[in-house]
Scaffold this active site. Structure first.
Site, PDB file in Angstrom:
ATOM      1  N   SER A 145       0.856  -1.086  -0.117  1.00 25.21           N
ATOM      2  CA  SER A 145      -0.033   0.363   0.180  1.00 25.21           C
ATOM      3  C   SER A 145       1.312   1.419  -0.184  1.00 25.21           C
ATOM      4  O   SER A 145       2.458   1.037   0.141  1.00 25.21           O
ATOM      5  CB  SER A 145      -0.756  -0.100   1.026  1.00 25.21           C
ATOM      6  OG  SER A 145      -1.381   1.105   1.316  1.00 25.21           O
ATOM      7  N   TYR A 158      -4.356  -0.355  10.103  1.00 23.50           N
ATOM      8  CA  TYR A 158      -3.722  -0.729   8.216  1.00 23.50           C
ATOM      9  C   TYR A 158      -1.823  -0.465   7.611  1.00 23.50           C
ATOM     10  O   TYR A 158      -1.632  -1.195   7.838  1.00 23.50           O
ATOM     11  CB  TYR A 158      -4.220  -0.233   7.849  1.00 23.50           C
ATOM     12  CG  TYR A 158      -4.687  -0.360   6.261  1.00 23.50           C
ATOM     13  CD1 TYR A 158      -5.550  -1.418   6.045  1.00 23.50           C
ATOM     14  CD2 TYR A 158      -4.070   0.382   5.249  1.00 23.50           C
ATOM     15  CE1 TYR A 158      -5.205  -2.220   4.418  1.00 23.50           C
ATOM     16  CE2 TYR A 158      -3.757   0.500   4.013  1.00 23.50           C
ATOM     17  CZ  TYR A 158      -4.456  -1.296   3.146  1.00 23.50           C
ATOM     18  OH  TYR A 158      -4.635  -0.868   2.193  1.00 23.50           O
TER      19      TYR A 158
HETATM   20  P1  NAP Z   1     -12.069  -5.228  -1.528  1.00 23.51           P
HETATM   21  O1  NAP Z   1     -13.143  -4.669  -2.439  1.00 23.51           O
HETATM   22  O2  NAP Z   1     -12.048  -4.978  -0.077  1.00 23.51           O
HETATM   23  O3  NAP Z   1     -11.182  -6.133  -1.264  1.00 23.51           O
HETATM   24  C1  NAP Z   1     -10.611  -6.892  -0.626  1.00 23.51           C
HETATM   25  C2  NAP Z   1     -10.819  -8.520  -0.495  1.00 23.51           C
HETATM   26  O4  NAP Z   1     -10.103  -8.557   0.694  1.00 23.51           O
HETATM   27  C3  NAP Z   1     -12.141  -8.828  -0.159  1.00 23.51           C
HETATM   28  O5  NAP Z   1     -12.967 -10.090  -1.379  1.00 23.51           O
HETATM   29  C4  NAP Z   1     -12.072  -9.544   0.786  1.00 23.51           C
HETATM   30  O6  NAP Z   1     -13.027 -10.112   1.346  1.00 23.51           O
HETATM   31  C5  NAP Z   1     -10.948  -9.524   1.455  1.00 23.51           C
HETATM   32  N1  NAP Z   1     -10.861 -10.111   2.848  1.00 23.51           N
HETATM   33  C6  NAP Z   1     -10.817  -9.505   3.648  1.00 23.51           C
HETATM   34  N2  NAP Z   1     -11.111  -9.746   5.145  1.00 23.51           N
HETATM   35  C7  NAP Z   1     -11.071 -11.070   4.881  1.00 23.51           C
HETATM   36  C8  NAP Z   1     -10.720 -12.220   5.196  1.00 23.51           C
HETATM   37  N3  NAP Z   1     -11.419 -12.255   6.732  1.00 23.51           N
HETATM   38  N4  NAP Z   1     -10.977 -13.507   4.995  1.00 23.51           N
HETATM   39  C9  NAP Z   1     -10.483 -13.988   3.565  1.00 23.51           C
HETATM   40  N5  NAP Z   1     -10.800 -12.555   2.823  1.00 23.51           N
HETATM   41  C10 NAP Z   1     -11.024 -11.587   3.588  1.00 23.51           C
HETATM   42  O7  NAP Z   1     -10.500  -3.718  -2.042  1.00 23.51           O
HETATM   43  P2  NAP Z   1      -9.523  -4.260  -2.792  1.00 23.51           P
HETATM   44  O8  NAP Z   1      -9.237  -2.253  -2.354  1.00 23.51           O
HETATM   45  O9  NAP Z   1      -9.542  -4.389  -3.611  1.00 23.51           O
HETATM   46  O10 NAP Z   1      -8.221  -4.617  -1.722  1.00 23.51           O
HETATM   47  C11 NAP Z   1      -7.156  -5.109  -2.127  1.00 23.51           C
HETATM   48  C12 NAP Z   1      -5.540  -5.583  -1.750  1.00 23.51           C
HETATM   49  O11 NAP Z   1      -5.342  -4.154  -2.094  1.00 23.51           O
HETATM   50  C13 NAP Z   1      -5.944  -5.696   0.084  1.00 23.51           C
HETATM   51  O12 NAP Z   1      -5.328  -6.015   0.187  1.00 23.51           O
HETATM   52  C14 NAP Z   1      -6.240  -3.434   0.412  1.00 23.51           C
HETATM   53  O13 NAP Z   1      -5.463  -3.771   1.305  1.00 23.51           O
HETATM   54  C15 NAP Z   1      -4.587  -3.550  -1.028  1.00 23.51           C
HETATM   55  N6  NAP Z   1      -4.608  -1.545  -0.926  1.00 23.51           N
HETATM   56  C16 NAP Z   1      -6.238  -1.328  -1.661  1.00 23.51           C
HETATM   57  C17 NAP Z   1      -6.060   0.302  -2.210  1.00 23.51           C
HETATM   58  C18 NAP Z   1      -6.984   0.797  -2.344  1.00 23.51           C
HETATM   59  O14 NAP Z   1      -7.187   1.890  -3.272  1.00 23.51           O
HETATM   60  N7  NAP Z   1      -7.843   0.306  -2.872  1.00 23.51           N
HETATM   61  C19 NAP Z   1      -4.673   0.725  -1.838  1.00 23.51           C
HETATM   62  C20 NAP Z   1      -3.513  -0.149  -1.362  1.00 23.51           C
HETATM   63  C21 NAP Z   1      -4.439  -1.500  -1.127  1.00 23.51           C
HETATM   64  P3  NAP Z   1     -15.358  -9.481   0.917  1.00 23.51           P
HETATM   65  O15 NAP Z   1     -15.680  -8.848  -0.517  1.00 23.51           O
HETATM   66  O16 NAP Z   1     -15.794 -11.202   1.607  1.00 23.51           O
HETATM   67  O17 NAP Z   1     -15.068  -8.556   2.271  1.00 23.51           O
END
Ligand code: NAP
Length: 253
Positions: A145, A158
């Site tokens: 991130s 986080y």
């Molecule tokens: P997202 O749409 O919320 O996706 C997160 C994923 O992780 C979803 O599939 C969620 O499942 C799963 N997850 C969360 N808790 C879990 C658990 N306890 N057991 C199994 N699965 C779990 O957000 P995203 O942005 O795509 O995030 C993906 C990754 O990118 C994460 O590591 C996040 O920290 C990172 N990231 C995101 C951003 C951004 O700007 N969006 C920036 C930097 C890093 P559910 O759908 O069931 O909740």
């Protein structure tokens, strides 16, 4: 146009949290390069399954909650039983809690660290053990991130977890590079997914963030596909312990 350096035909990638968001974008990117996908999700990944299968590759769904490390051995076992091999692991599942450091609870600390750091370490360990036992090359991609580089605000667990992901990526690369396992990370910038819904709904924060992104727009799940294919493919065989920002220029500001 086919480019063998980036070709993933017949490879198998385990991707956590690919029912939506960035995980889905990377699953589709790898599938377009010919890779079969093992999706590890706590709820149904039907939309991803349909879109991956439409690209002519297989999708195996494993339903697990990653807040505990108990399911990890069976994830590798099921993937290997089905496909006979696993070549790539993308540790993408992640969660976030927003609260001031003064009010932050132990529950919000533990829930984030367990998914974002503990489970990626033990899943990487299980994957690496399987690769080493088979004397087979492996690719691990951790999702970091901007808060692997910066402090952030109101997201203490986080920031701790994602800063940990950057360090752990380096450590694992140091230990496993000689075993033929590449360990790298992708640090997404501000991307339009569920993770950032609260930020995007806050007009002031949303405007502040947008104004600071040189590219002038939030990223999308598709924007991660190229970096994921690069780090999953032979094109990155000599890249080790690196965290690649895909951030529209955020860190360059
Ligand atoms: P997202 O749409 O919320 O996706 C997160 C994923 O992780 C979803 O599939 C969620 O499942 C799963 N997850 C969360 N808790 C879990 C658990 N306890 N057991 C199994 N699965 C779990 O957000 P995203 O942005 O795509 O995030 C993906 C990754 O990118 C994460 O590591 C996040 O920290 C990172 N990231 C995101 C951003 C951004 O700007 N969006 C920036 C930097 C890093 P559910 O759908 O069931 O909740």
């Amino acid at each position: 146009m086919s480019n063998t350096l980036f070709d993933l035909s017949g490879k198998v990638a385990i991707i956590t949290g690919c029912n939506t968001g960035l995980g889905q974008g990377m699953a589709l990117g790898l599938a377009r390069a010919g890779c079969h996908i093992v999706g590890v999700n706590r709820r149904s990944p039907d939309d991803t399954r349909q879109r991956v299968e439409a690209l002519g590759v297989e999708f195996l769904s494993i339903q697990e909650e990653l807040g505990s490390i108990a399911p990890i051995p069976s994830i590798i076992e099921k993937a290997e039983q089905h496909f006979g091999q696993t070549d790539i692991l993308i540790n993408n599942a992640g969660t976030i809690r927003r609260e001031s450091a003064l009010e932050f609870t132990e529950k919000d600390w533990d829930e984030v660290l367990d998914v974002n750091l503990k489970s990626i370490f033990f899943l990487s360990q299980a994957f690496a053990r399987a690769c080493i036992a088979k004397k087979q090359r492996g690719k691990i991609i951790n999702i970091a991130s901007m808060l692997s580089f910066q402090g952030g605000i109101r997201v203490p667990s986080y920031t701790a977890s994602k800063s940990g992901v950057l360090g752990l990526t380096r450590l694992l690369a140091n230990e496993w590079a000689s075993e033929g396992i590449n360990v790298n990370a992708i640090a997404p910038g501000y991307m339009a997914t569920n993770n950032t819904e609260a930020l995007r709904k806050d007009p002031q924060r949303s405007q502040e963030i947008l104004a600071r992104i040189p590219a002038g727009q939030w990223g999308t799940p598709d924007d991660l596909a190229g970096a994921a294919v690069f780090l999953a493919s032979d094109a990155s065989n000599y890249v080790q312990g690196h965290t690649l920002a895909v951030d529209g220029g955020w860190l360059a500001r």
